[in-house]
Design an enzyme around this catalytic site. Structure first.
Site, short mmCIF file in Angstrom:
data_model
loop_
_atom_site.label_atom_id
_atom_site.label_comp_id
_atom_site.label_asym_id
_atom_site.label_seq_id
_atom_site.Cartn_x
_atom_site.Cartn_y
_atom_site.Cartn_z
N LYS A 27 -12.62 -1.14 7.25
CA LYS A 27 -11.98 -2.18 8.05
C LYS A 27 -12.56 -2.11 9.46
O LYS A 27 -13.29 -2.98 9.88
CB LYS A 27 -10.47 -1.99 8.10
N TRP A 35 0.82 -1.21 0.00
CA TRP A 35 0.00 0.00 0.00
C TRP A 35 0.86 1.27 0.00
O TRP A 35 0.56 2.22 -0.72
CB TRP A 35 -1.00 0.00 1.16
N ASP A 81 -1.19 6.66 6.54
CA ASP A 81 -2.35 5.91 6.07
C ASP A 81 -2.66 4.88 7.15
O ASP A 81 -1.87 3.95 7.37
CB ASP A 81 -2.03 5.23 4.73
#
Lengths: 388, 388
Positions: A214, A113, A190
């Site tokens: 999430k 990511w 992030d």
């Protein structure tokens, strides 16, 4: 129509399991919100109940995660991937305002990511620099190299340093980011996959963002927590002159903040689910209690898997192991499908690893109960005993 | 918990009323989708049921609206406003590929939404041209000037001509866009507020897009129907050389289409609601039946209001009156709050006009029943009789 369900034991990496009680309340509110006769997805985002959903969600988040008044909370669409684009575009706009220079955004790469975020900055035309890439150093993602192996950038040429606090795919998580090595540089994190899983000292951060899907909701909303001083941008004319990309208006942070996250139509129902999740977290004792539960869950699973080194392989170095995404492989890869099949038979689902990594991944997000993890640990133990 | 509600008579401009049966089914699916044990917002967008939601929704839309095989359907986040940014960025990228030139995007401005789209193109740095601006011609929005008053652009320098098929704020709708005047130019239509309200001949369009939150769902998803040949873009390097803005990766049409709308996490639950709305539209007789109902509803309301010219003012010229958003004012403006209060007492809600226009607006989207409109027409008649 029934809104009942058996408590799931779902370990998917996201979208992920949410508290059943939250979904039941949201389901009711989708049809008739607070007895106003229409649902939370049908009301105007500019109506009193629509605005209250946004404001309450912001207030709950600030309270729960102790967000200081120096920081602003706002919501965007587009997921974390849109953050990869909007972060350099917006933060360079404030760096230009402050320094007159474009600078070189800096990236700490510890998994797929953060790598994607770096690649997007390059694709958009930024002269991005790599602080560290653990794959280059170790040959694979699975550790966070010591900070003395990092190339610390110079503050006067660096609009921000970006990292991913928890790498969902590789199961790599920071215990603590070495902020002290980045004096005078804005830190951007992030936290999509460990959002609200632990306390955070926001005074150290320029920007923290995370997709809801999430720990805090369903897909469709991304939460941003930004230092207010970073909302002061250079003008579009100035940015154009310096060849800095102009942000699409719906992702221009100052514009969105000035309209309380409703510059354009915000997905009110999706925000409402976040509101309900936050209420429940507060009710359940707040972030410290949630963190404690998360530590307990991950320690139980890691320690169980470690007991069977001939059966399970844990590819992530101990110090960098994620409390959210427990990545492991079965040494005898031919047993993968048997493991998944037997797990499913025991009602343990969502365990298949990311396609780029293979093996297994058990995501232990906030809503996954200790009981679910106990069942999984028991299962892993029995499976190992049968195959060791 | 009950999922019942009295049938609403809600005339809000968007987000808007949805069929109660759709919301009840969606509510159930939010908790437990197809008896798999978790909800439609919790499943992975890459799981079999997640992919089926995307694929079925696309298939239903193609069938219902007769989308030809020359065109591709895909979903984005970010609403219509993000379309204002992504349309010029993407369509200029295909124009560069085809011609080597950037060209001048052309805009038909007939209300505040097409005006905003034009302004965003200019803001992003495009050399956008105005084909017509009805406010410049008429002094206000409320008509669509004859095409002989338009400045038709030249095909070899125009990547696309953009218009808004229905202006939600001003209540102005095209009966038919004069496509024949734009030979060789791609036509782009924002149909956010009359999406799926009538048949469309897609062979005439390069791109049609619309936010879901009026006729087809809750906020959070925007539907795009694009001519496949427009997915062929110039390279990022070439675009950078020509100073064309690079699209954020999550809004790069070819990238999104190549991943079947799941390049990044798609809001699966929001798409599922669209799926359910489309199923119901098909069940109820398709687009022709829906259009017929929409004509009947709007004619009933307009003709009722026209009966009382001393009480109601209809600011939009007859030929341009929207079938979705019926805009009217009460000539004696001091009666506005009484009108709204009495309407609310009669359970007729969502009637307040847009803040920039004032007066009233009754939005008659697909899910608003003829019965609701009859109640509103009756009310408007009684109110007029009492105040004429």
């Amino acid at each position: 129509m029934s809104l009942q369900r058996e408590e799931p034991n779902y370990f998917g990496a996201g979208p992920a399991q949410l508290p059943t009680a939250v979904l039941q309340q949201a389901a009711k509110d989708l049809v008739n919100f607070k007895e106003i006769g229409i649902g939370a997805g049908e009301i105007s985002h500019r109506s009193a109940p629509g605005v209250a959903i946004i404001d309450d969600t912001k207030a709950y988040l600030k309270k729960l995660w102790k967000v200081p008044d120096t920081h602003e909370v706002f919501f965007l669409q587009g997921g974390g991937t849109t953050g990869f684009s909007s972060v350099p575009t917006n933060l360079v706009a404030s760096f230009v305002k402050k320094t007159g220079k474009v600078g070189k955004p800096a990236y700490v790469i510890t998994g797929s990511w953060s790598k994607k975020a770096y690649e997007e900055a390059v694709r958009l035309g930024f002269d991005a620099q790599v602080v560290v890439n653990s794959k280059t150093i170790e040959g694979k993602f699975g550790d966070i190299p010591d900070v003395d192996q990092w190339k610390i950038p110079s503050a006067d040429d660096t609009p921000f340093v970006y990292y991913c606090d928890n790498e969902t795919v590789h199961g790599v998580e920071f215990r603590e980011f070495p902020v002290d090595h980045f004096k005078g540089i804005e830190i951007v994190a992030d936290m999509s996959s460990n959002f609200l899983s632990k306390p955070v000292d926001f005074s150290k951060y320029g920007l923290v963002f995370g997709g809801a899907q999430k720990n805090v909701g369903i897909a469709g909303v991304t939460i941003y927590i930004i230092k207010k001083s970073l909302l002061d941008h250079a003008s579009d004319e100035e940015l154009r002159k310096l060849n800095v990309p102009i942000s699409p208006i719906a992702f221009d942070y100052p514009t969105v903040v000035s309209k309380d996250s409703a510059y354009n139509t915000i997905p009110t129902f999706n925000v409402h689910i976040i509101e309900l999740v936050l209420e429940k977290l507060i009710e359940n004792g707040g972030i410290d209690a949630q963190q404690e539960k998360n530590i307990k869950k991950s320690e139980l699973l890691y320690s169980t898997l470690e007991k069977y080194p001939s059966v399970y392989h844990l590819p992530v170095t101990k110090r960098a192991r994620s409390r959210m995404n427990v990545v492991f492989t079965i040494k005898d890869g031919s047993l993968d499908s048997e493991f998944l099949k037997e797990a499913a038979a025991a009602k343990l689902t969502g365990l298949k690893g990311h396609r780029s990594v293979g093996g297994m991944r058990a995501s232990l997000y906030n809503a996954v109960s200790l009981h679910s993890v106990e069942l999984l640990a028991d299962f892993a133990e029995k499976f190992a005993e049968a195959h060791k």
